[in-house]
Design a protein around this motif. Structure first.
Motif, PDB file in Angstrom:
ATOM      1  N   VAL A   1      44.840  43.842  38.960  1.00  0.00           N
ATOM      2  CA  VAL A   1      44.756  42.361  38.536  1.00  0.00           C
ATOM      3  C   VAL A   1      45.228  41.338  37.496  1.00  0.00           C
ATOM      4  O   VAL A   1      46.296  40.693  37.458  1.00  0.00           O
TER       5      VAL A   1
ATOM      6  N   LEU B   1      36.799  32.659  39.133  1.00  0.00           N
ATOM      7  CA  LEU B   1      36.920  32.668  40.604  1.00  0.00           C
ATOM      8  C   LEU B   1      36.416  31.472  41.606  1.00  0.00           C
ATOM      9  O   LEU B   1      35.186  30.930  41.136  1.00  0.00           O
TER      10      LEU B   1
ATOM     11  N   CYS C   1      29.890  37.978  41.904  1.00  0.00           N
ATOM     12  CA  CYS C   1      31.586  37.747  41.347  1.00  0.00           C
ATOM     13  C   CYS C   1      32.200  39.013  42.559  1.00  0.00           C
ATOM     14  O   CYS C   1      34.040  38.348  42.958  1.00  0.00           O
TER      15      CYS C   1
ATOM     16  N   SER D   1      41.947  40.892  42.117  1.00  0.00           N
ATOM     17  CA  SER D   1      40.181  40.440  41.950  1.00  0.00           C
ATOM     18  C   SER D   1      39.160  40.961  41.414  1.00  0.00           C
ATOM     19  O   SER D   1      37.625  41.719  41.183  1.00  0.00           O
ATOM     20  N   ARG D   2      39.209  41.567  43.504  1.00  0.00           N
ATOM     21  CA  ARG D   2      37.868  41.800  43.440  1.00  0.00           C
ATOM     22  C   ARG D   2      38.109  43.394  43.388  1.00  0.00           C
ATOM     23  O   ARG D   2      36.798  44.145  43.447  1.00  0.00           O
TER      24      ARG D   2
ATOM     25  N   ALA E   1      36.770  43.032  40.112  1.00  0.00           N
ATOM     26  CA  ALA E   1      35.046  43.178  40.077  1.00  0.00           C
ATOM     27  C   ALA E   1      34.394  43.778  40.197  1.00  0.00           C
ATOM     28  O   ALA E   1      33.084  44.116  40.387  1.00  0.00           O
TER      29      ALA E   1
ATOM     30  N   THR F   1      35.597  30.622  48.926  1.00  0.00           N
ATOM     31  CA  THR F   1      36.195  31.978  49.216  1.00  0.00           C
ATOM     32  C   THR F   1      35.880  32.050  50.601  1.00  0.00           C
ATOM     33  O   THR F   1      36.758  32.611  51.283  1.00  0.00           O
TER      34      THR F   1
ATOM     35  N   TRP G   1      34.960  35.534  32.568  1.00  0.00           N
ATOM     36  CA  TRP G   1      36.496  35.611  33.532  1.00  0.00           C
ATOM     37  C   TRP G   1      36.206  35.325  34.951  1.00  0.00           C
ATOM     38  O   TRP G   1      36.432  34.399  35.546  1.00  0.00           O
ATOM     39  N   GLY G   2      34.918  35.226  35.568  1.00  0.00           N
ATOM     40  CA  GLY G   2      34.247  35.200  36.986  1.00  0.00           C
ATOM     41  C   GLY G   2      34.146  33.988  36.628  1.00  0.00           C
ATOM     42  O   GLY G   2      33.635  33.078  38.245  1.00  0.00           O
TER      43      GLY G   2
ATOM     44  N   ARG H   1      33.350  37.220  45.912  1.00  0.00           N
ATOM     45  CA  ARG H   1      33.729  35.418  46.030  1.00  0.00           C
ATOM     46  C   ARG H   1      35.300  36.061  45.730  1.00  0.00           C
ATOM     47  O   ARG H   1      35.918  34.689  45.509  1.00  0.00           O
ATOM     48  N   SER H   2      35.003  37.208  45.023  1.00  0.00           N
ATOM     49  CA  SER H   2      37.182  37.216  44.939  1.00  0.00           C
ATOM     50  C   SER H   2      37.552  38.039  45.990  1.00  0.00           C
ATOM     51  O   SER H   2      36.495  38.656  46.950  1.00  0.00           O
ATOM     52  N   THR H   3      38.647  38.147  45.661  1.00  0.00           N
ATOM     53  CA  THR H   3      39.879  38.905  46.728  1.00  0.00           C
ATOM     54  C   THR H   3      41.005  39.450  46.040  1.00  0.00           C
ATOM     55  O   THR H   3      41.535  39.391  44.965  1.00  0.00           O
TER      56      THR H   3
END
Length: 431
Positions: free
Chosen positions: A201, A413, A358, A366-367, A370, A419, A409-410, A361-363
């Protein structure tokens, strides 16, 4: 600009809020370097404060959060906070109920809950855009200890004989500046997945290289601890998280496990867990016997347990009330009863649930971050079945610090609905 000018007042508010954030930065870095600072204090004239200085970063985070709130910067606590407060209040009630030894109970309460406040305060004292820089500072400490672990392995640092099974021969077991390989292993199983996630990330090329090299160093150091609890915790957590969210990683995990089993000393230590003799010894006077003892202690007062400081932990052993339980959940059960264990487990289940949100919701990169956070948290919770991890200042402070940073950090997102909308658009464009 006059003192009464609204612009001057706003600038003053912003400056004070920024000052609070700077104090929070220093507190986070101090907690990230907890083991290194503690070791440094222990060999100087400041040795008397080596075991108590950790409270100062907690107060610094509280002050930073209050300054920011007083000057218009409001942040909400994570969803798991309500369970944490229930556990804190319940255990405090147990302290107040212990009229015979209130100082002992208060000491045990402090050991149990002090660093929970770190996880609660970090999201109030910091913003989402602060986290990548702070992650780097915190994780870098683990990388440095990983390098020190390699050095210990190369020089064959002497270790106590009780760190090895009867008839076992290994070069050494690394522990760096910590008190045991289990503590060092817990640090690495928490940070190693995050190193890989941050590599994915972080946009800074130099930091990305550091994360990648650090991950290889940390993985080697983790093997060199020869701590089966750490191996089991990280591997089991990685398999569960990968099977649930990223099955493409399962062959990689299988390859790492196979590589480890190719080393005779690692294979012997891992497969010894399947030896029937191990289970007989463990049941007779080892971990399993201690876990049974927790149920015996709890059964005298099932709801509320024996009271804080009377079973299974540091305070209890220092007063000769019991031995270490070698299972933090057994320790909580024996001391605080069924009600305490339910509240403690509810807090950590809520933490895991928030990390799963998290992940969903992340891609992209970022995924992976998480997933790394979820893996590290789950690894510590699994490892705690065979160690009193949350009684180690080094482990407890780092665990709750990273939990706080991950949820801070979340905030960056997108929400779940946004998302899902992105995924739909991506699928439509592919079609």
């Amino acid at each position: 600009m006059s003192r009464d000018d609204p612009g001057s007042v706003l600038l003053s508010f912003d400056a004070r809020a920024a000052q609070g954030k700077r104090v929070a930065y220093m507190a986070v870095y101090a907690l990230g370097a907890f083991a290194i600072i503690n070791q440094g204090l222990g060999v100087t004239f400041l040795n008397p404060i080596a075991n108590v200085w950790g409270v100062f970063p907690v107060f610094a985070l509280a002050w930073a959060a209050m300054v920011r709130r007083a000057h218009g910067v409001e942040r909400s606590q994570p969803a798991w906070a309500k369970y944490a407060w229930w556990y804190v209040v319940y255990t405090l009630a147990l302290v107040l109920a212990d009229l015979k030894h209130p100082v002992l109970a208060l000491n045990a309460w402090t050991v149990d809950v002090e660093y929970i406040f770190v996880g609660l305060l970090v999201p109030l004292a910091l913003d989402a855009e602060d986290t990548l820089k702070l992650f780097y500072g915190v994780i870098a400490m683990s990388m440095l200890m990983g390098v020190d672990g390699w050095f210990q392995f190369l020089i064959k640092v002497p270790i106590p004989s009780q760190w090895l099974d009867v008839g076992e021969h290994v070069r050494t077991r690394v522990f760096t500046v910590m008190k045991s390989p289990a503590e060092f292993g817990a640090n690495l199983e928490l940070t190693l997945p995050l190193m890989l996630g941050l590599f994915a990330v972080d946009q800074d090329k130099r930091r990305r290289r550091v994360y990648l090299v650090g991950a290889f160093v940390a993985l080697g150091a983790l093997f060199m601890t020869y701590d089966r609890g750490s191996w089991l915790g990280l591997f089991a957590a990685a398999v569960v998280v990968s099977a649930a969210f990223e099955r493409r990683l399962l062959p990689v995990l299988g390859g790492i496990a196979a590589l480890g089993l190719c080393v005779p000393s690692l294979r012997h230590r891992a497969l010894d867990l399947l030896n029937p003799v191990y289970f007989v010894k463990s049941s007779a006077g080892g971990r399993m016997a201690l876990w049974q003892q927790a149920f015996d202690v709890m059964s005298r007062n099932p709801l509320f347990g024996s009271g804080l400081g009377y079973y299974g932990g540091y305070v209890a052993t220092s007063h000769s009330f019991s031995a270490f339980s070698d299972n933090y959940y057994a320790k909580v059960l024996g001391e605080t009863g069924i009600l305490g264990l339910v509240l403690f487990m509810a807090m950590h289940v809520a933490i895991v649930r928030e990390m799963i949100r998290c992940v969903r919701r992340s891609t992209g990169g970022s995924r992976l971050l998480a997933l790394g956070g979820l893996t590290g948290i789950t690894a510590i919770l699994i490892h705690s079945f065979v160690e009193n991890l949350f009684e180690y200042n080094y482990t407890a402070s780092l665990y709750y610090l990273l939990v706080g940073l991950l949820f801070t950090w979340g905030r960056s997102l997108p929400e779940a609905d946004e998302t899902r909308s992105r995924w739909r658009k991506a699928r439509m464009s592919d079609e």
